[in-house]
Design a protein around this motif. Sequence first.
Motif, PDB file in Angstrom:
ATOM      1  N   ALA A  61       0.793  -1.138   0.004  1.00  0.00           N
ATOM      2  CA  ALA A  61      -0.026   0.058  -0.169  1.00  0.00           C
ATOM      3  C   ALA A  61       1.036   1.249   0.011  1.00  0.00           C
ATOM      4  O   ALA A  61       0.563   2.298  -0.660  1.00  0.00           O
ATOM      5  CB  ALA A  61      -1.030   0.025   1.094  1.00  0.00           C
ATOM      6  N   PHE A  62       2.136   1.143   0.709  1.00  0.00           N
ATOM      7  CA  PHE A  62       2.777   2.506   0.686  1.00  0.00           C
ATOM      8  C   PHE A  62       3.457   2.854  -0.519  1.00  0.00           C
ATOM      9  O   PHE A  62       3.540   3.796  -1.018  1.00  0.00           O
ATOM     10  CB  PHE A  62       3.849   2.336   1.758  1.00  0.00           C
ATOM     11  CG  PHE A  62       3.460   2.703   3.053  1.00  0.00           C
ATOM     12  CD1 PHE A  62       3.345   4.102   3.368  1.00  0.00           C
ATOM     13  CD2 PHE A  62       3.440   1.779   4.214  1.00  0.00           C
ATOM     14  CE1 PHE A  62       2.989   4.688   4.775  1.00  0.00           C
ATOM     15  CE2 PHE A  62       2.806   2.396   5.699  1.00  0.00           C
ATOM     16  CZ  PHE A  62       2.856   3.657   5.777  1.00  0.00           C
ATOM     17  N   GLU A  63       3.760   1.488  -1.112  1.00  0.00           N
ATOM     18  CA  GLU A  63       4.400   1.635  -2.580  1.00  0.00           C
ATOM     19  C   GLU A  63       3.525   2.183  -3.546  1.00  0.00           C
ATOM     20  O   GLU A  63       3.798   3.245  -4.330  1.00  0.00           O
ATOM     21  CB  GLU A  63       5.034   0.300  -3.144  1.00  0.00           C
ATOM     22  CG  GLU A  63       6.226  -0.368  -2.149  1.00  0.00           C
ATOM     23  CD  GLU A  63       7.657   0.687  -2.452  1.00  0.00           C
ATOM     24  OE1 GLU A  63       7.525   1.412  -3.560  1.00  0.00           O
ATOM     25  OE2 GLU A  63       8.396   0.639  -1.669  1.00  0.00           O
ATOM     26  N   LEU A  64       2.265   1.833  -3.493  1.00  0.00           N
ATOM     27  CA  LEU A  64       1.240   2.201  -4.338  1.00  0.00           C
ATOM     28  C   LEU A  64       0.833   3.736  -4.067  1.00  0.00           C
ATOM     29  O   LEU A  64       0.838   4.888  -5.076  1.00  0.00           O
ATOM     30  CB  LEU A  64      -0.261   1.532  -4.260  1.00  0.00           C
ATOM     31  CG  LEU A  64      -1.346   2.132  -4.947  1.00  0.00           C
ATOM     32  CD1 LEU A  64      -0.710   2.098  -6.443  1.00  0.00           C
ATOM     33  CD2 LEU A  64      -2.326   1.262  -4.539  1.00  0.00           C
ATOM     34  N   ALA A  65       0.974   4.166  -2.823  1.00  0.00           N
ATOM     35  CA  ALA A  65       0.870   5.659  -2.406  1.00  0.00           C
ATOM     36  C   ALA A  65       1.859   6.578  -2.933  1.00  0.00           C
ATOM     37  O   ALA A  65       1.597   7.586  -3.308  1.00  0.00           O
ATOM     38  CB  ALA A  65       0.590   5.796  -1.019  1.00  0.00           C
ATOM     39  N   LYS A  66       3.057   5.834  -3.067  1.00  0.00           N
ATOM     40  CA  LYS A  66       4.294   6.601  -3.412  1.00  0.00           C
ATOM     41  C   LYS A  66       4.036   7.090  -5.032  1.00  0.00           C
ATOM     42  O   LYS A  66       4.777   8.092  -5.467  1.00  0.00           O
ATOM     43  CB  LYS A  66       5.505   6.085  -3.503  1.00  0.00           C
ATOM     44  CG  LYS A  66       5.915   5.851  -1.734  1.00  0.00           C
ATOM     45  CD  LYS A  66       7.282   4.953  -1.739  1.00  0.00           C
ATOM     46  CE  LYS A  66       8.303   5.418  -2.460  1.00  0.00           C
ATOM     47  NZ  LYS A  66       9.627   4.516  -2.462  1.00  0.00           N
ATOM     48  N   LYS A  67       3.087   6.468  -5.834  1.00  0.00           N
ATOM     49  CA  LYS A  67       2.875   6.549  -7.083  1.00  0.00           C
ATOM     50  C   LYS A  67       1.815   7.332  -7.395  1.00  0.00           C
ATOM     51  O   LYS A  67       1.523   7.804  -8.435  1.00  0.00           O
ATOM     52  CB  LYS A  67       2.767   4.986  -7.885  1.00  0.00           C
ATOM     53  CG  LYS A  67       3.817   4.182  -7.935  1.00  0.00           C
ATOM     54  CD  LYS A  67       3.521   2.783  -8.333  1.00  0.00           C
ATOM     55  CE  LYS A  67       4.768   1.874  -8.241  1.00  0.00           C
ATOM     56  NZ  LYS A  67       4.314   0.593  -8.890  1.00  0.00           N
ATOM     57  N   ARG A  68       0.961   7.798  -6.277  1.00  0.00           N
ATOM     58  CA  ARG A  68      -0.109   8.577  -6.307  1.00  0.00           C
ATOM     59  C   ARG A  68       0.166   9.888  -5.675  1.00  0.00           C
ATOM     60  O   ARG A  68       1.000  10.527  -6.007  1.00  0.00           O
ATOM     61  CB  ARG A  68      -1.418   7.875  -5.780  1.00  0.00           C
ATOM     62  CG  ARG A  68      -1.737   6.595  -6.644  1.00  0.00           C
ATOM     63  CD  ARG A  68      -2.877   5.733  -6.202  1.00  0.00           C
ATOM     64  NE  ARG A  68      -3.879   6.628  -5.720  1.00  0.00           N
ATOM     65  CZ  ARG A  68      -5.051   6.923  -6.486  1.00  0.00           C
ATOM     66  NH1 ARG A  68      -5.211   6.456  -8.004  1.00  0.00           N
ATOM     67  NH2 ARG A  68      -5.858   7.691  -6.049  1.00  0.00           N
ATOM     68  N   ARG A  69      -0.666  10.012  -4.604  1.00  0.00           N
ATOM     69  CA  ARG A  69      -0.967  11.609  -3.872  1.00  0.00           C
ATOM     70  C   ARG A  69       0.005  11.318  -2.612  1.00  0.00           C
ATOM     71  O   ARG A  69      -0.120  12.312  -1.884  1.00  0.00           O
ATOM     72  CB  ARG A  69      -2.035  12.094  -3.921  1.00  0.00           C
ATOM     73  CG  ARG A  69      -2.714  12.142  -5.319  1.00  0.00           C
ATOM     74  CD  ARG A  69      -3.946  13.007  -5.340  1.00  0.00           C
ATOM     75  NE  ARG A  69      -4.973  12.324  -4.163  1.00  0.00           N
ATOM     76  CZ  ARG A  69      -5.906  11.519  -4.815  1.00  0.00           C
ATOM     77  NH1 ARG A  69      -5.952  11.087  -5.853  1.00  0.00           N
ATOM     78  NH2 ARG A  69      -7.032  11.166  -3.787  1.00  0.00           N
ATOM     79  N   HIS A  70       0.749  10.272  -2.381  1.00  0.00           N
ATOM     80  CA  HIS A  70       1.809  10.263  -1.092  1.00  0.00           C
ATOM     81  C   HIS A  70       0.793  10.458   0.114  1.00  0.00           C
ATOM     82  O   HIS A  70       1.121  10.956   1.068  1.00  0.00           O
ATOM     83  CB  HIS A  70       2.617  11.221  -1.004  1.00  0.00           C
ATOM     84  CG  HIS A  70       3.768  11.106  -2.342  1.00  0.00           C
ATOM     85  ND1 HIS A  70       4.885  10.549  -1.871  1.00  0.00           N
ATOM     86  CD2 HIS A  70       3.837  11.246  -3.499  1.00  0.00           C
ATOM     87  CE1 HIS A  70       5.655  10.337  -3.070  1.00  0.00           C
ATOM     88  NE2 HIS A  70       4.908  10.588  -3.931  1.00  0.00           N
ATOM     89  N   HIS A  71      -0.442   9.687   0.289  1.00  0.00           N
ATOM     90  CA  HIS A  71      -1.240   9.776   1.440  1.00  0.00           C
ATOM     91  C   HIS A  71      -1.846   8.274   1.621  1.00  0.00           C
ATOM     92  O   HIS A  71      -2.473   7.789   0.636  1.00  0.00           O
ATOM     93  CB  HIS A  71      -2.269  10.777   1.330  1.00  0.00           C
ATOM     94  CG  HIS A  71      -3.004  10.890   2.695  1.00  0.00           C
ATOM     95  ND1 HIS A  71      -3.932  10.106   2.957  1.00  0.00           N
ATOM     96  CD2 HIS A  71      -2.595  11.371   3.592  1.00  0.00           C
ATOM     97  CE1 HIS A  71      -4.592  10.420   3.955  1.00  0.00           C
ATOM     98  NE2 HIS A  71      -3.784  11.414   4.810  1.00  0.00           N
ATOM     99  N   LEU A  72      -1.664   7.531   2.991  1.00  0.00           N
ATOM    100  CA  LEU A  72      -2.263   6.364   2.895  1.00  0.00           C
ATOM    101  C   LEU A  72      -2.843   6.338   4.309  1.00  0.00           C
ATOM    102  O   LEU A  72      -2.581   6.963   5.345  1.00  0.00           O
ATOM    103  CB  LEU A  72      -1.126   5.469   3.198  1.00  0.00           C
ATOM    104  CG  LEU A  72      -1.401   3.887   3.577  1.00  0.00           C
ATOM    105  CD1 LEU A  72      -2.280   3.259   2.429  1.00  0.00           C
ATOM    106  CD2 LEU A  72      -0.242   3.056   3.612  1.00  0.00           C
ATOM    107  N   THR A  73      -4.386   6.004   4.406  1.00  0.00           N
ATOM    108  CA  THR A  73      -5.092   5.869   5.410  1.00  0.00           C
ATOM    109  C   THR A  73      -5.363   4.415   5.813  1.00  0.00           C
ATOM    110  O   THR A  73      -5.524   3.454   5.161  1.00  0.00           O
ATOM    111  CB  THR A  73      -6.527   6.562   5.058  1.00  0.00           C
ATOM    112  OG1 THR A  73      -6.324   7.810   4.651  1.00  0.00           O
ATOM    113  CG2 THR A  73      -7.524   6.322   6.501  1.00  0.00           C
ATOM    114  N   LEU A  74      -5.096   4.045   7.012  1.00  0.00           N
ATOM    115  CA  LEU A  74      -5.328   2.771   7.617  1.00  0.00           C
ATOM    116  C   LEU A  74      -6.788   2.960   8.143  1.00  0.00           C
ATOM    117  O   LEU A  74      -6.915   3.520   8.892  1.00  0.00           O
ATOM    118  CB  LEU A  74      -4.213   2.462   8.812  1.00  0.00           C
ATOM    119  CG  LEU A  74      -4.485   1.091   9.547  1.00  0.00           C
ATOM    120  CD1 LEU A  74      -4.345  -0.142   8.615  1.00  0.00           C
ATOM    121  CD2 LEU A  74      -3.751   1.067  10.610  1.00  0.00           C
ATOM    122  N   VAL A  75      -7.561   1.840   7.627  1.00  0.00           N
ATOM    123  CA  VAL A  75      -8.885   1.676   8.136  1.00  0.00           C
ATOM    124  C   VAL A  75      -8.809   0.400   8.998  1.00  0.00           C
ATOM    125  O   VAL A  75      -8.444  -0.690   8.571  1.00  0.00           O
ATOM    126  CB  VAL A  75      -9.865   1.499   7.156  1.00  0.00           C
ATOM    127  CG1 VAL A  75     -11.346   0.940   7.700  1.00  0.00           C
ATOM    128  CG2 VAL A  75      -9.954   2.892   6.447  1.00  0.00           C
TER     129      VAL A  75
END
Length: 361
Positions: free
Chosen positions: A173-187
């Motif tokens: 998930a972090f690697e994907l966030a790095k390719k997008r808008r650099h924000h990750l939410t844990l639910v």
Amino acid sequence: MMETTFTIAVLPGDGIGPEVIREAVKVLRAVESHLPDVRFNLTEYPCGATCFLATGEALPSETFEACCQADAILLGAMGLPSVRLPDGREITPQIDLREKLDLYCGVRPVYLYHSSDTPLKGYGAGEIDFVIVRENTEGLFSSRTAHNSSDSDTVWDVLRITRTGASRIFRAAFELAKKRRHHLTLVDKANVLPSMAFFRRVFTEVAREYPDVATDFCYVDAAALYLLKSPHRFDVIVTENMFGDILSDLAAGLVGGMGMAPSADIGDRAAIIQPAHGSAPDIAGRGIANPVAAILSVAMMLEWLKHPSTLRGANWIREAVRRTLQEPGLRTPDLGGSLRTNEMGDLIVREIEQTCSASTT
């Protein structure tokens, strides 16, 4: 020029599965015709509830072996409500495949193509754009094959979280966030469940490896609220198996429904690409199923293959879908239109052809 051939195992499955896969393959072949150095070897295999009724096996050994050898698996839909195991559960070979192939990373993109497709007020194209990353091999779903404790009056399932399983889904998930808008939410539900408190603790540890990605936390009940009230706040969401299953369907409803919901179940060495919807037996055979989710899933497959030409093809598909859906009237019945399944596929193929022709002139 050296040519690369990718082997794709095609599992059309049940209900509307064969109908939407037919359009997905049509689009894939249109892309292939404009890629001089890539070919796709597609072979269909039986799998699902219909296969179980005919043979007594939902996932024949030949099908499973083909999936193990393939570069990717393209799956339509599996299961029928009327075909159940003795304990009352549906036939779900797609979950068997996830577990057997260790496809721990469920990726569910959510993107709004037109304001007419969302029930929310004030959102235009591209203003709902996030990805749910669902842990696929643990969580509450892992109880389905466990020897759960029960008696004649009580049954209970166990929510299983391991450090290994949590760490690898968080890194994905972090690697994907790095390719997008650099924000990750844990639910999670860390305020109540010890398993979720542990899940959050592992997330916090992994987050230290990604200082360039902003993080926040959201309880699953609050996440359901925020998805309806302010979906634009999310970039990438990562969550447990059952929570991801539920929130993915809610999220699909924000952008037009399950017919607009592509997905990929990804491991380190294999991937199943499939629309996130079910087999919809109530409309099977009527030619009105929405194939967009299956077609967008093909774009995800082309990205998974990681060849320069397949990456280009993935962009062609997404652009063709975007251009097709710019016209609100061009919709299948689930979105208020009158197009048939094959007509929607034809329109997307036409846009691919126009894009490719323009790029060579």
